[in-house]
Design a protein around this motif. Structure first.
Motif, short mmCIF file in Angstrom:
data_model
loop_
_atom_site.label_atom_id
_atom_site.label_comp_id
_atom_site.label_asym_id
_atom_site.label_seq_id
_atom_site.Cartn_x
_atom_site.Cartn_y
_atom_site.Cartn_z
N TYR A 60 0.72 -1.18 0.01
CA TYR A 60 -0.13 0.01 -0.06
C TYR A 60 0.89 1.10 -0.02
O TYR A 60 2.13 1.17 0.46
N VAL A 61 0.21 2.10 -0.55
CA VAL A 61 0.90 3.61 -0.51
C VAL A 61 -0.37 4.41 -0.34
O VAL A 61 -1.58 4.18 -0.88
N GLY A 62 -0.18 5.78 0.17
CA GLY A 62 -1.27 6.42 0.47
C GLY A 62 -1.26 7.69 1.37
O GLY A 62 -0.18 7.86 1.77
N THR A 63 -2.26 8.51 1.49
CA THR A 63 -2.28 9.69 2.18
C THR A 63 -2.90 9.55 3.68
O THR A 63 -4.10 9.01 3.74
N VAL A 64 -2.30 9.93 4.73
CA VAL A 64 -2.60 9.67 6.10
C VAL A 64 -3.89 10.57 6.29
O VAL A 64 -3.94 12.07 5.95
N THR A 65 -4.98 10.20 6.60
CA THR A 65 -6.37 11.06 7.16
C THR A 65 -6.38 11.06 8.53
O THR A 65 -7.24 11.99 8.92
N GLU A 66 -5.97 10.28 9.37
CA GLU A 66 -5.93 10.24 10.64
C GLU A 66 -4.83 9.76 11.36
O GLU A 66 -4.54 8.49 11.28
N VAL A 67 -4.45 10.20 12.52
CA VAL A 67 -3.32 9.87 13.28
C VAL A 67 -4.02 9.54 14.85
O VAL A 67 -4.92 10.36 15.35
N GLY A 68 -3.61 8.65 15.86
CA GLY A 68 -3.69 8.37 17.07
C GLY A 68 -3.26 9.45 17.99
O GLY A 68 -2.13 10.07 17.55
N ALA A 69 -3.42 9.50 19.15
CA ALA A 69 -2.95 10.26 19.90
C ALA A 69 -1.30 10.34 20.30
O ALA A 69 -0.74 11.30 20.88
N ASP A 70 -0.82 9.06 20.09
CA ASP A 70 0.31 8.75 20.36
C ASP A 70 1.45 8.85 19.07
O ASP A 70 2.52 8.59 19.33
N VAL A 71 0.97 9.14 18.07
CA VAL A 71 1.54 9.17 16.76
C VAL A 71 2.16 10.55 16.84
O VAL A 71 1.48 11.61 16.73
N THR A 72 3.61 10.65 16.68
CA THR A 72 4.24 11.77 16.57
C THR A 72 4.94 12.37 15.48
O THR A 72 5.57 13.18 14.99
N ASP A 78 0.53 13.56 5.05
CA ASP A 78 1.72 12.76 4.63
C ASP A 78 1.25 11.71 3.30
O ASP A 78 0.34 11.02 3.68
N PHE A 79 2.04 11.76 2.62
CA PHE A 79 1.89 10.69 1.43
C PHE A 79 3.00 9.71 2.05
O PHE A 79 4.28 9.74 2.26
N VAL A 80 2.74 8.29 2.14
CA VAL A 80 3.55 7.45 3.03
C VAL A 80 3.41 6.15 2.35
O VAL A 80 2.51 5.84 1.40
N VAL A 81 4.71 5.53 2.57
CA VAL A 81 4.91 4.01 2.28
C VAL A 81 5.15 3.31 3.48
O VAL A 81 5.72 3.63 4.40
N LEU A 127 5.47 3.44 8.89
CA LEU A 127 5.14 4.50 7.78
C LEU A 127 6.48 5.24 7.48
O LEU A 127 6.93 5.72 8.67
N VAL A 128 6.72 5.49 6.36
CA VAL A 128 7.71 6.46 6.11
C VAL A 128 7.32 7.47 4.92
O VAL A 128 6.61 6.92 3.87
N ALA A 129 7.28 8.70 5.28
CA ALA A 129 6.69 9.67 4.44
C ALA A 129 7.53 9.96 3.26
O ALA A 129 8.92 10.07 3.43
N THR A 130 7.05 10.34 2.10
CA THR A 130 7.67 10.83 1.02
C THR A 130 8.15 12.35 1.11
O THR A 130 7.60 12.69 2.03
N PRO A 131 9.17 12.56 0.36
CA PRO A 131 9.58 14.10 0.58
C PRO A 131 8.23 15.19 0.33
O PRO A 131 8.50 16.39 0.52
N GLY A 132 7.53 14.61 -0.38
CA GLY A 132 6.19 15.54 -1.02
C GLY A 132 5.18 14.76 -1.39
O GLY A 132 5.25 13.44 -1.47
N THR A 133 4.38 15.39 -2.04
CA THR A 133 3.41 14.57 -2.97
C THR A 133 4.13 14.19 -4.18
O THR A 133 4.25 14.72 -4.87
N PRO A 134 3.94 12.65 -4.43
CA PRO A 134 4.60 12.26 -5.47
C PRO A 134 4.17 12.48 -6.99
O PRO A 134 2.93 12.61 -6.89
N ASP A 135 4.71 12.71 -8.13
CA ASP A 135 4.19 12.66 -9.37
C ASP A 135 3.60 11.29 -9.44
O ASP A 135 3.95 10.36 -9.03
#
Length: 340
Positions: A60-72, A78-81, A127-135
């Motif tokens: 999967y790859v995609g865009t984060v829409t929600e995070v839990g309280a302990d996610v920092t 973020d677009f993530v892998v 998850l690892v975020a990409t430097p920006g929104t990918p082409d």
């Protein structure tokens, strides 16, 4: 949301599923941009694994829409892998580079990422975020990094010890084997032997860096590899299938002192102690710690230094996942990408 469900052998459906939600404070939810069908998904699809009424997908790859309280570390937007196993990336096993065996790991297949949205446990460590929104044209390659590229990279770089001046043999011409070839090439291998019987996969193997093709299997295949290596065998061998035949072929194709990296999901593989003892071959493998390699692989993809997305030879909308499973099962496709 819509998602893929395996009801039983050969019975894949796209159905309505409950939307994922934050369960633990370390969770995130992503809107999936692309997912895919893995060769390992074919084991339960064919009935080799006893799976019924289960969500499917772990890439999967995609865009984060929600995070839990302990996610920092991961933020909404973020677009993530991510990897096919979650990991905290802080335990002693993770720190040694084996995040796929994290003491807090969970299999993403349990969540089922062949869907419009997915819950990601252990989000900060997975998850690892990409430097920006990918082409858009980079999304297939980033998706490949989620599993098959990271698995091929682990098999070649770590388990098989591929590197400059070495001859690498690759048993298996599926997506993992093909990307093991790409990894071996990037690592500087001098010669790369692809074991393949399929013209289209042979062509992609050569594009990724294969210098030789061996079509024979079993004893004849081993003999060909020995002939290409002055009777010694390969320094490094990637086993990317997971059957008795492929494992035997990999071990017998490797020279004494050489390394076999096995990443094919093993099914009924038995190793006889005495032949293995006298082979003098190193064996290392298992589920690849993809998270370990994601920062480097994302950088290489972002800089367009590698193009692993070329392994996808069929792209379908999520709603046509059933067609994709049939195409891979019948070997009419190497790797199917599902757009969401």
């Amino acid at each position: 949301m819509r998602g893929v469900i395996l009801r039983g052998p050969g019975d894949v459906r796209v159905e309505n599923r409950d939307d994922p939600r934050i369960v633990e404070p370390t969770d995130a939810v992503i809107k999936v941009a692309a997912t895919c069908i893995c060769g390992s998904d074919l084991w339960p699809y064919r009935g080799a694994d006893d799976v019924h009424d289960a969500p499917m997908g772990h890439e999967y790859v995609g865009t984060v829409t929600e995070v839990g309280a302990d996610v920092t570390k991961i933020e909404v937007g973020d677009f993530v892998v991510g990897s096919f196993f979650t990991s905290d990336n802080t335990c002693e096993i993770c720190r040694s580079g084996y995040q796929s065996i994290c003491i807090h790991r969970t299999p993403m297949g349990r969540e089922g990422t062949q869907a419009q949205f997915a819950r990601i446990p252990n989000a900060d460590g997975t998850l690892v975020a990409t430097p920006g929104t990918p082409d858009p044209d980079l999304i297939p390659s980033l998706l490949a990094a989620s599993d098959v590229l990271g698995t091929g990279w682990f098999a070649a770089a770590v388990a098989a010890q591929a590197g400059p001046g070495k001859t690498v043999a690759v048993v298996g011409d599926g997506a993992v084997g093909l990307l093991g070839i790409l990894a071996a090439k990037h690592l500087g291998a001098e010669r790369i032997i692809a074991m393949s019987r399929h013209a289209d996969r042979q062509a992609l193997a050569r594009r990724f860096g294969a210098t030789d093709i061996v079509e024979e299997r079993g004893a004849a295949g081993v003999a060909n590899i020995k002939e290409l290596t002055d009777g010694l065998g390969a320094h490094s061998t990637v086993e990317a299938v997971g059957t008795q035949e492929s494992m035997d072929q990999a071990i017998r194709s490797t020279r004494p002192g050489g390394h076999v990296g096995y990443v094919g999901v093993s099914h009924d593989v038995v190793l006889e102690g005495r032949p293995l003892f006298y082979s003098g071959v190193h064996l290392h493998g298992g589920p690849a710690p993809v998270r370990r390699f994601l920062p480097e692989l994302i950088r290489l993809i972002w800089d367009r230094a590698i193009d692993p997305g070329a392994v996808f030879d069929l792209t379908l909308p999520l709603e046509d996942a059933t067609v994709g499973y049939r195409a891979m099962d019948e070997r009419r496709a190497t790797k199917v990408l599902l757009t969401v």
